[in-house]
Scaffold this motif. Structure first.
Motif, PDB file in Angstrom:
ATOM      1  N   ALA A 118       0.803  -1.216   0.000  1.00  0.00           N
ATOM      2  CA  ALA A 118       0.000   0.000   0.000  1.00  0.00           C
ATOM      3  C   ALA A 118       0.837   1.267   0.000  1.00  0.00           C
ATOM      4  O   ALA A 118       0.314   2.355  -0.233  1.00  0.00           O
ATOM      5  CB  ALA A 118      -0.939  -0.009   1.210  1.00  0.00           C
ATOM      6  N   ASP A 119       2.131   1.160   0.266  1.00  0.00           N
ATOM      7  CA  ASP A 119       2.989   2.337   0.298  1.00  0.00           C
ATOM      8  C   ASP A 119       3.508   2.719  -1.082  1.00  0.00           C
ATOM      9  O   ASP A 119       4.169   3.738  -1.231  1.00  0.00           O
ATOM     10  CB  ASP A 119       4.195   2.095   1.222  1.00  0.00           C
ATOM     11  CG  ASP A 119       3.762   1.905   2.668  1.00  0.00           C
ATOM     12  OD1 ASP A 119       2.746   2.521   3.057  1.00  0.00           O
ATOM     13  OD2 ASP A 119       4.424   1.136   3.390  1.00  0.00           O
ATOM     14  N   LEU A 172      -5.258  -2.547 -12.213  1.00  0.00           N
ATOM     15  CA  LEU A 172      -4.505  -2.468 -10.963  1.00  0.00           C
ATOM     16  C   LEU A 172      -5.427  -2.648  -9.762  1.00  0.00           C
ATOM     17  O   LEU A 172      -5.108  -3.392  -8.820  1.00  0.00           O
ATOM     18  CB  LEU A 172      -3.775  -1.122 -10.869  1.00  0.00           C
ATOM     19  CG  LEU A 172      -2.585  -0.938 -11.808  1.00  0.00           C
ATOM     20  CD1 LEU A 172      -2.059   0.491 -11.723  1.00  0.00           C
ATOM     21  CD2 LEU A 172      -1.470  -1.932 -11.488  1.00  0.00           C
ATOM     22  N   ARG A 173      -6.557  -1.997  -9.783  1.00  0.00           N
ATOM     23  CA  ARG A 173      -7.505  -2.139  -8.669  1.00  0.00           C
ATOM     24  C   ARG A 173      -8.141  -3.541  -8.671  1.00  0.00           C
ATOM     25  O   ARG A 173      -8.300  -4.160  -7.616  1.00  0.00           O
ATOM     26  CB  ARG A 173      -8.584  -1.061  -8.754  1.00  0.00           C
ATOM     27  CG  ARG A 173      -8.085   0.342  -8.447  1.00  0.00           C
ATOM     28  CD  ARG A 173      -7.554   0.442  -7.029  1.00  0.00           C
ATOM     29  NE  ARG A 173      -7.162   1.802  -6.668  1.00  0.00           N
ATOM     30  CZ  ARG A 173      -6.023   2.111  -6.087  1.00  0.00           C
ATOM     31  NH1 ARG A 173      -5.124   1.165  -5.816  1.00  0.00           N
ATOM     32  NH2 ARG A 173      -5.749   3.365  -5.765  1.00  0.00           N
ATOM     33  N   ALA A 174      -8.476  -4.039  -9.852  1.00  0.00           N
ATOM     34  CA  ALA A 174      -9.094  -5.370  -9.935  1.00  0.00           C
ATOM     35  C   ALA A 174      -8.151  -6.453  -9.429  1.00  0.00           C
ATOM     36  O   ALA A 174      -8.587  -7.474  -8.875  1.00  0.00           O
ATOM     37  CB  ALA A 174      -9.520  -5.663 -11.368  1.00  0.00           C
ATOM     38  N   ARG A 208      -1.196   3.996  -4.225  1.00  0.00           N
ATOM     39  CA  ARG A 208      -1.697   5.134  -4.999  1.00  0.00           C
ATOM     40  C   ARG A 208      -1.652   4.815  -6.488  1.00  0.00           C
ATOM     41  O   ARG A 208      -0.678   4.238  -6.985  1.00  0.00           O
ATOM     42  CB  ARG A 208      -0.847   6.378  -4.746  1.00  0.00           C
ATOM     43  CG  ARG A 208      -0.988   6.994  -3.381  1.00  0.00           C
ATOM     44  CD  ARG A 208      -0.096   8.235  -3.266  1.00  0.00           C
ATOM     45  NE  ARG A 208      -0.638   9.376  -4.005  1.00  0.00           N
ATOM     46  CZ  ARG A 208       0.035  10.525  -4.199  1.00  0.00           C
ATOM     47  NH1 ARG A 208       1.286  10.643  -3.762  1.00  0.00           N
ATOM     48  NH2 ARG A 208      -0.536  11.524  -4.859  1.00  0.00           N
ATOM     49  N   VAL A 209      -2.709   5.177  -7.195  1.00  0.00           N
ATOM     50  CA  VAL A 209      -2.742   5.098  -8.658  1.00  0.00           C
ATOM     51  C   VAL A 209      -3.034   6.495  -9.167  1.00  0.00           C
ATOM     52  O   VAL A 209      -4.079   7.073  -8.856  1.00  0.00           O
ATOM     53  CB  VAL A 209      -3.813   4.109  -9.165  1.00  0.00           C
ATOM     54  CG1 VAL A 209      -3.856   4.124 -10.693  1.00  0.00           C
ATOM     55  CG2 VAL A 209      -3.541   2.711  -8.655  1.00  0.00           C
ATOM     56  N   ILE A 210      -2.096   7.044  -9.930  1.00  0.00           N
ATOM     57  CA  ILE A 210      -2.215   8.400 -10.447  1.00  0.00           C
ATOM     58  C   ILE A 210      -2.254   8.324 -11.965  1.00  0.00           C
ATOM     59  O   ILE A 210      -1.357   7.765 -12.596  1.00  0.00           O
ATOM     60  CB  ILE A 210      -1.026   9.270  -9.995  1.00  0.00           C
ATOM     61  CG1 ILE A 210      -0.957   9.308  -8.464  1.00  0.00           C
ATOM     62  CG2 ILE A 210      -1.139  10.679 -10.579  1.00  0.00           C
ATOM     63  CD1 ILE A 210       0.286   9.993  -7.928  1.00  0.00           C
ATOM     64  N   LEU A 211      -3.300   8.870 -12.548  1.00  0.00           N
ATOM     65  CA  LEU A 211      -3.488   8.866 -14.005  1.00  0.00           C
ATOM     66  C   LEU A 211      -3.446  10.299 -14.494  1.00  0.00           C
ATOM     67  O   LEU A 211      -4.271  11.132 -14.095  1.00  0.00           O
ATOM     68  CB  LEU A 211      -4.822   8.210 -14.361  1.00  0.00           C
ATOM     69  CG  LEU A 211      -5.239   8.135 -15.835  1.00  0.00           C
ATOM     70  CD1 LEU A 211      -4.193   7.417 -16.659  1.00  0.00           C
ATOM     71  CD2 LEU A 211      -6.584   7.442 -15.973  1.00  0.00           C
ATOM     72  N   ILE A 212      -2.461  10.602 -15.345  1.00  0.00           N
ATOM     73  CA  ILE A 212      -2.260  11.964 -15.836  1.00  0.00           C
ATOM     74  C   ILE A 212      -2.569  12.005 -17.326  1.00  0.00           C
ATOM     75  O   ILE A 212      -2.001  11.239 -18.115  1.00  0.00           O
ATOM     76  CB  ILE A 212      -0.815  12.433 -15.585  1.00  0.00           C
ATOM     77  CG1 ILE A 212      -0.444  12.267 -14.105  1.00  0.00           C
ATOM     78  CG2 ILE A 212      -0.651  13.899 -15.994  1.00  0.00           C
ATOM     79  CD1 ILE A 212       1.029  12.512 -13.818  1.00  0.00           C
ATOM     80  N   CYS A 213      -3.453  12.921 -17.703  1.00  0.00           N
ATOM     81  CA  CYS A 213      -3.924  12.992 -19.098  1.00  0.00           C
ATOM     82  C   CYS A 213      -3.838  14.432 -19.587  1.00  0.00           C
ATOM     83  O   CYS A 213      -4.263  15.350 -18.881  1.00  0.00           O
ATOM     84  CB  CYS A 213      -5.367  12.495 -19.166  1.00  0.00           C
ATOM     85  SG  CYS A 213      -6.119  12.613 -20.791  1.00  0.00           S
ATOM     86  N   TYR A 260       7.294   7.964  -8.298  1.00  0.00           N
ATOM     87  CA  TYR A 260       6.662   6.708  -8.680  1.00  0.00           C
ATOM     88  C   TYR A 260       7.525   5.525  -8.266  1.00  0.00           C
ATOM     89  O   TYR A 260       8.752   5.628  -8.187  1.00  0.00           O
ATOM     90  CB  TYR A 260       6.396   6.655 -10.192  1.00  0.00           C
ATOM     91  CG  TYR A 260       7.643   6.653 -11.053  1.00  0.00           C
ATOM     92  CD1 TYR A 260       8.347   5.473 -11.336  1.00  0.00           C
ATOM     93  CD2 TYR A 260       8.143   7.843 -11.594  1.00  0.00           C
ATOM     94  CE1 TYR A 260       9.493   5.469 -12.122  1.00  0.00           C
ATOM     95  CE2 TYR A 260       9.291   7.846 -12.383  1.00  0.00           C
ATOM     96  CZ  TYR A 260       9.956   6.659 -12.642  1.00  0.00           C
ATOM     97  OH  TYR A 260      11.094   6.655 -13.408  1.00  0.00           O
ATOM     98  N   ASP A 261       6.869   4.408  -8.016  1.00  0.00           N
ATOM     99  CA  ASP A 261       7.571   3.133  -7.886  1.00  0.00           C
ATOM    100  C   ASP A 261       7.561   2.392  -9.216  1.00  0.00           C
ATOM    101  O   ASP A 261       8.542   1.758  -9.595  1.00  0.00           O
ATOM    102  CB  ASP A 261       6.925   2.285  -6.787  1.00  0.00           C
ATOM    103  CG  ASP A 261       7.132   2.887  -5.411  1.00  0.00           C
ATOM    104  OD1 ASP A 261       8.241   2.751  -4.864  1.00  0.00           O
ATOM    105  OD2 ASP A 261       6.184   3.514  -4.877  1.00  0.00           O
TER     106      ASP A 261
END
Length: 421
Positions: A4-5, A24-26, A32-37, A105-106
């Motif tokens: 979770a980190d 990723l969630r499924a 953290r999930v960050i989506l940049i558009c 990001y990891d």
């Protein structure tokens, strides 16, 4: 070990990026999930832009991958209208926006897609010159076609690829006059070869489209900012009100290039080099969708696929790979098109020169058939036209590499499943 980190960042808000976030969630990722558009619209699918939505048969809301509320409900941090300007691989940070915002990001996924190639000729700054890649492009073009149809206007399309032909079909359905200018001798020449390309030429001619083969646009002539005509390199001039540039797309690799990631040869399609797990030359950075150039053992080449199914499947595959799953991405390329009353699906990869014959099963004259591109008795690709529910056996024929009896392959009475080993 994923926990979770960790923070996973996705750059690109198309279908590949949105499906990666969903996966990723499924798969249970709780970090953290960050989506940049860089677009202000929520992630959407592109096929309707040249098909149902452009024709007015589908509503705008139908193009979106998820409902807007889905992102917050699934704890996806969505940044719309934000451009990623740099990747610092040493610090593992992504910098975006005008104010230099950065996030660590990891794992990072590049799903930056492709952008339409531009006509490098005089006159492209005129108001009536269009491209089709984004939702805003489709909205504008939809209005243009409506007015052209109402006023008996004329559209010139530069390029007889899938986008060019689908827009030509839409324009004719609106009632506009259409001329398609294409340097090759037939439409879709680089994909289908001359044998099947001619079929699409005949289809469009029956619906009133004019073709000008063996030529390229050299100038778009205008007055007071408006288009008046398009000129070609063989001296022809086509009076028109609007021009669509549909000469292909280029992978958006500038971000990857500036970060020092390995890129594929532009002469072979370009893109970001990835391995069979969709990892780039940096093991903490993956790529998927239109921008990824992946090795395909079945076809013995590295390929970059600019179609819906590649984004639909590649995004989830990259997400699982980021999570450490043992993923090998080797989907058989697939795409579809709808033009007038013709619907088709294509599976495989068989550029001109790679096959020794095209086998037709069914009635090509009635446009109800399957075409197979064959080399030494092995099926490289198949296209079903107004024949449905055959994609699975076609893809199995391709994947098995089995030698088939071409007479049986051409016989509609022999089930395709009977040809499988």
């Amino acid at each position: 070990m994923v926990d979770a980190d960790q923070t996973f960042v996705i750059v690109g808000g198309g279908l590949a990026g949105a499906k990666a976030a969903e996966t990723l969630r499924a798969e249970g990722f709780s970090g953290r999930v960050i989506l940049i558009c860089d677009e202000r619209d929520h992630p959407y699918e592109r096929p309707p832009l040249s098909k149902g939505y452009l024709l007015g048969k589908e509503q705008r809301e139908s193009v979106f991958v998820h409902e807007p509320a889905w992102y917050a409900q699934n704890d996806i941090e969505l940044h719309l209208g934000q451009t990623v300007v740099a990747i610092d691989r040493a610090a593992k940070t992504v910098h975006y926006g005008d104010d230099g915002t950065h996030v660590r990001y990891d794992k990072l996924l590049l799903a930056t897609g492709a952008e339409p190639r531009r006509l490098d000729i005089p006159g492209t700054d005129l108001a009536g010159v269009h491209h089709l890649r984004r939702l805003a492009h489709a909205e504008r073009l939809k209005n243009v076609l409506t007015h052209l149809g109402r006023d008996n206007g004329h559209l010139v399309v530069a390029g007889a690829g899938w986008i060019g032909l689908e827009v030509a079909a839409a324009a004719r359905e609106y009632g506009a006059e259409v001329t398609v200018v294409e340097p090759s001798p037939t439409p879709l020449h680089g994909v289908l070869g001359p044998e099947l390309g001619q079929l699409f030429a005949e289809l469009h001619r029956e619906h009133g489209v004019r073709f000008h083969f063996g030529a390229r646009l050299t100038e778009i002539v205008g007055q007071d900012g408006m288009v008046l005509a398009a000129r070609t390199d063989d001296g022809e001039e086509h009076p028109c009100h609007d021009v669509l540039a549909a000469i292909g797309a280029a992978p958006r690799v500038a971000l990857a290039e500036s970060a020092g990631l390995e890129l594929a040869d532009r002469a072979l399609g370009g893109g970001i080099v990835v391995d069979e797990h969709l990892r780039t030359s940096d093991p903490d950075i993956h790529a998927a969708g239109d921008v990824a150039a992946f090795p395909h053992e079945l076809f013995g080449t590295r390929m970059r696929v600019e179609h819906w199914a590649n984004a639909l499947n590649g995004g989830p595959a990259a997400a699982r790979s980021m999570l450490g799953r043992d993923v090998v991405y080797d989907r058989v390329p697939y795409f579809f098109s709808d033009q007038y009353d013709l619907g088709m699906e294509y599976s495989g990869w068989a550029p001109p020169g790679s096959y020794d014959q095209v086998v037709i099963r069914g009635d090509a004259g009635k446009r109800e058939f399957i075409a197979f591109w064959v080399k030494e008795g092995r099926v490289l690709a198949g296209m079903n036209v107004n024949v449905w529910d055959v994609t699975d056996p076609i893809q199995r024929l391709i994947r098995t590499r089995a030698q088939v009896d071409t007479e049986a392959l051409a016989d509609p009475h022999v089930p395709l499943a009977d040809l499988l080993p």
